[in-house]
Write a protein that holds these residues in place. Structure first.
Motif, mmCIF file in Angstrom:
data_model
loop_
_atom_site.group_PDB
_atom_site.id
_atom_site.type_symbol
_atom_site.label_atom_id
_atom_site.label_comp_id
_atom_site.label_asym_id
_atom_site.label_seq_id
_atom_site.Cartn_x
_atom_site.Cartn_y
_atom_site.Cartn_z
ATOM 1 N N TRP A 41 41.830 40.234 39.322
ATOM 2 C CA TRP A 41 41.687 41.385 40.203
ATOM 3 C C TRP A 41 40.844 40.957 41.402
ATOM 4 O O TRP A 41 39.770 40.377 41.235
ATOM 5 C CB TRP A 41 40.998 42.563 39.502
ATOM 6 N N TYR A 42 41.389 41.275 42.579
ATOM 7 C CA TYR A 42 40.688 41.027 43.827
ATOM 8 C C TYR A 42 40.412 42.362 44.512
ATOM 9 O O TYR A 42 41.174 43.316 44.377
ATOM 10 C CB TYR A 42 41.523 40.158 44.779
ATOM 11 N N VAL A 43 39.329 42.413 45.300
ATOM 12 C CA VAL A 43 38.993 43.594 46.072
ATOM 13 C C VAL A 43 38.949 43.228 47.543
ATOM 14 O O VAL A 43 38.520 42.114 47.901
ATOM 15 C CB VAL A 43 37.643 44.210 45.616
ATOM 16 N N GLN A 44 39.448 44.133 48.370
ATOM 17 C CA GLN A 44 39.408 43.930 49.824
ATOM 18 C C GLN A 44 38.725 45.129 50.458
ATOM 19 O O GLN A 44 39.286 46.234 50.467
ATOM 20 C CB GLN A 44 40.809 43.752 50.402
ATOM 21 N N TYR A 45 37.517 44.916 50.977
ATOM 22 C CA TYR A 45 36.822 45.969 51.706
ATOM 23 C C TYR A 45 37.390 46.025 53.125
ATOM 24 O O TYR A 45 37.960 45.044 53.612
ATOM 25 C CB TYR A 45 35.319 45.711 51.710
ATOM 26 N N PRO A 46 37.237 47.152 53.793
ATOM 27 C CA PRO A 46 37.827 47.301 55.135
ATOM 28 C C PRO A 46 37.456 46.161 56.067
ATOM 29 O O PRO A 46 36.290 45.757 56.155
ATOM 30 C CB PRO A 46 37.243 48.641 55.600
ATOM 31 N N ASP B 98 32.556 51.657 46.517
ATOM 32 C CA ASP B 98 33.718 51.060 45.846
ATOM 33 C C ASP B 98 35.025 51.363 46.578
ATOM 34 O O ASP B 98 36.087 50.856 46.190
ATOM 35 C CB ASP B 98 33.820 51.555 44.401
ATOM 36 N N THR B 99 34.961 52.185 47.591
ATOM 37 C CA THR B 99 36.159 52.476 48.390
ATOM 38 C C THR B 99 36.687 51.181 48.995
ATOM 39 O O THR B 99 35.986 50.500 49.762
ATOM 40 C CB THR B 99 35.822 53.487 49.502
ATOM 41 N N ALA B 100 37.911 50.834 48.627
ATOM 42 C CA ALA B 100 38.490 49.550 49.036
ATOM 43 C C ALA B 100 39.922 49.485 48.522
ATOM 44 O O ALA B 100 40.397 50.386 47.833
ATOM 45 C CB ALA B 100 37.674 48.385 48.464
ATOM 46 N N GLU B 101 40.582 48.364 48.845
ATOM 47 C CA GLU B 101 41.908 48.084 48.311
ATOM 48 C C GLU B 101 41.746 47.071 47.189
ATOM 49 O O GLU B 101 41.008 46.086 47.329
ATOM 50 C CB GLU B 101 42.805 47.499 49.399
ATOM 51 N N TYR B 102 42.436 47.313 46.091
ATOM 52 C CA TYR B 102 42.312 46.444 44.913
ATOM 53 C C TYR B 102 43.673 45.823 44.608
ATOM 54 O O TYR B 102 44.685 46.524 44.541
ATOM 55 C CB TYR B 102 41.797 47.240 43.713
ATOM 56 N N PHE B 103 43.670 44.507 44.405
ATOM 57 C CA PHE B 103 44.894 43.768 44.155
ATOM 58 C C PHE B 103 44.833 43.083 42.798
ATOM 59 O O PHE B 103 43.864 42.385 42.490
ATOM 60 C CB PHE B 103 45.111 42.696 45.230
ATOM 61 N N PHE C 86 50.618 38.290 43.984
ATOM 62 C CA PHE C 86 49.840 39.514 44.131
ATOM 63 C C PHE C 86 50.706 40.757 43.964
ATOM 64 O O PHE C 86 51.885 40.772 44.323
ATOM 65 C CB PHE C 86 49.190 39.556 45.514
ATOM 66 N N GLY C 87 50.094 41.819 43.457
ATOM 67 C CA GLY C 87 50.716 43.131 43.483
ATOM 68 C C GLY C 87 50.572 43.741 44.863
ATOM 69 O O GLY C 87 49.994 43.138 45.773
ATOM 70 N N THR C 88 51.103 44.939 45.016
ATOM 71 C CA THR C 88 51.132 45.593 46.318
ATOM 72 C C THR C 88 49.826 46.289 46.671
ATOM 73 O O THR C 88 49.665 46.776 47.780
ATOM 74 C CB THR C 88 52.264 46.620 46.374
ATOM 75 N N GLY C 89 48.904 46.334 45.732
ATOM 76 C CA GLY C 89 47.588 46.894 46.013
ATOM 77 C C GLY C 89 47.463 48.363 45.669
ATOM 78 O O GLY C 89 48.448 49.115 45.679
ATOM 79 N N THR C 90 46.249 48.757 45.327
ATOM 80 C CA THR C 90 45.904 50.170 45.078
ATOM 81 C C THR C 90 44.689 50.507 45.926
ATOM 82 O O THR C 90 43.664 49.823 45.838
ATOM 83 C CB THR C 90 45.558 50.413 43.598
ATOM 84 N N ARG C 91 44.846 51.538 46.731
ATOM 85 C CA ARG C 91 43.730 51.952 47.572
ATOM 86 C C ARG C 91 42.886 52.968 46.806
ATOM 87 O O ARG C 91 43.366 54.064 46.483
ATOM 88 C CB ARG C 91 44.236 52.565 48.875
#
Lengths: 115, 115
Positions: free
Chosen positions: B35-40, B85-90, B105-110
Motif C-alpha cells: 500500500w502506497y499513499v500519495q498526499y496532495p 490522512d486525507t490522501a490517495e491510497y494505492f 498499481f490499482g486505480t487508487g482510492t481517495r
C-alpha cells in the motif's frame, strides 16, 4: 539521503516542442521507473531500467516518447514533439537491490502542461 | 499476469472514525503486496508491505493491512483517522520470483476525512 530528485518540478510548453524530464535516483539504487499520472488513466508505468538497461518499455505510449539512462545516477524522459494529451504528472522512482528490494521510492514528480 | 482492483474510488469519513480501504488482487502465482499513499502534490510513499510471514502487517501512521490468500484481498485499515490522512491510497502487487519485476498499481482510492 536526498531522495529521488526530479527536474523541473513544473514545465509548461507549447504543442510541438521537445520536452526533457530529468531524474536522479537514490545513490546505490539499481532500478529506475518512469510513471505517468493523469485523472483519466491513473498511474501508468512507462518504462523501467535495471542496472541502466531498459527491461520493460511496453508502457511507452508511442515513438514520440524516449527514455535513457546513461549511468546509474541519471535518467531522462524525452517527448518530441509534445502534444496536449501528454499533459500529466510524471514520476520517477528508484529501487535498491538490497534491504527492501521491492520498495520503490518516488520523486516529487514533474507537472507537465502542453498547450 | 497480475492485476489489482480497488473497489472504492472515494471513501468519505469523519475524523476519529475507523476506515477500511479495499483491495483485491488476481494472480496465478504467489505475490508481494503493498500500500502506497500519495498526499496532495507529492509523490507516492510506502505505507506497508506484505512479503511473507504474519498476514497482519503494520505500517506507518497507524495503518495496518491483512493479507487474505483465500479471498485474494489485502484491505487497509485504520481504527481512527485524522484530517491529515486525507490522501490517495494505492494498492500494488509484485511477483516475488525476480528482483527485476515491476509493481502493478490499482486505480487508487481517495480518502477524504472530514472534521
Amino acid at each position: 539521503d536526498a531522495g529521488v530528485i526530479q527536474s523541473p518540478r513544473h514545465e509548461v510548453t507549447e504543442m510541438g516542442q521537445e520536452v526533457t524530464l530529468r531524474c536522479k535516483p537514490i545513490s546505490g539504487h539499481n532500478s529506475l521507473f518512469w510513471y505517468r499520472q493523469t485523472m483519466m488513466r491513473g498511474l501508468e508505468l512507462l518504462i523501467y531500467f535495471n542496472n541502466n538497461v531498459p527491461i520493460d518499455d511496453s508502457g511507452m505510449p508511442e515513438d514520440r516518447f524516449s527514455a535513457k539512462m546513461p549511468n546509474a545516477s541519471f535518467s531522462t524522459l524525452k517527448i518530441q514533439p509534445s502534444e496536449p494529451r501528454d499533459s500529466a504528472v510524471y514520476f520517477c522512482a528508484s529501487r535498491g537491490a538490497s534491504g527492501s528490494p521491492y520498495e520503490q521510492y518516488f520523486g516529487p514528480g514533474t507537472r507537465l502542461t502542453v498547450t | 499476469a497480475q492485476s489489482v482492483t480497488q473497489l472504492d474510488s472515494q471513501v468519505p469519513v469523519f475524523e476519529e472514525a475507523p476506515v477500511e480501504l479495499r483491495c483485491n488482487y488476481s494472480s496465478s502465482v504467489s505475490v508481494y503486496l503493498f500500500w502506497y499513499v500519495q498526499y496532495p502534490n507529492q509523490g507516492l510513499q510506502l505505507l506497508l508491505k506484505y512479503l511473507s510471514g504474519s498476514t497482519l502487517v503494520k505500517g506507518i501512521n497507524g495503518f495496518e493491512a491483512e493479507f487474505n490468500k483465500s479471498q485474494t484481498s489485502f484491505h487497509l485499515r485504520k481504527p481512527s483517522v485524522h484530517i491529515s490522512d486525507t490522501a490517495e491510497y494505492f494498492c500494488a502487487v509484485s511477483r516475488p520470483s525476480t528482483r527485476t519485476d515491476k509493481l502493478i498499481f490499482g486505480t487508487g482510492t481517495r480518502l477524504q476525512v472530514f472534521p
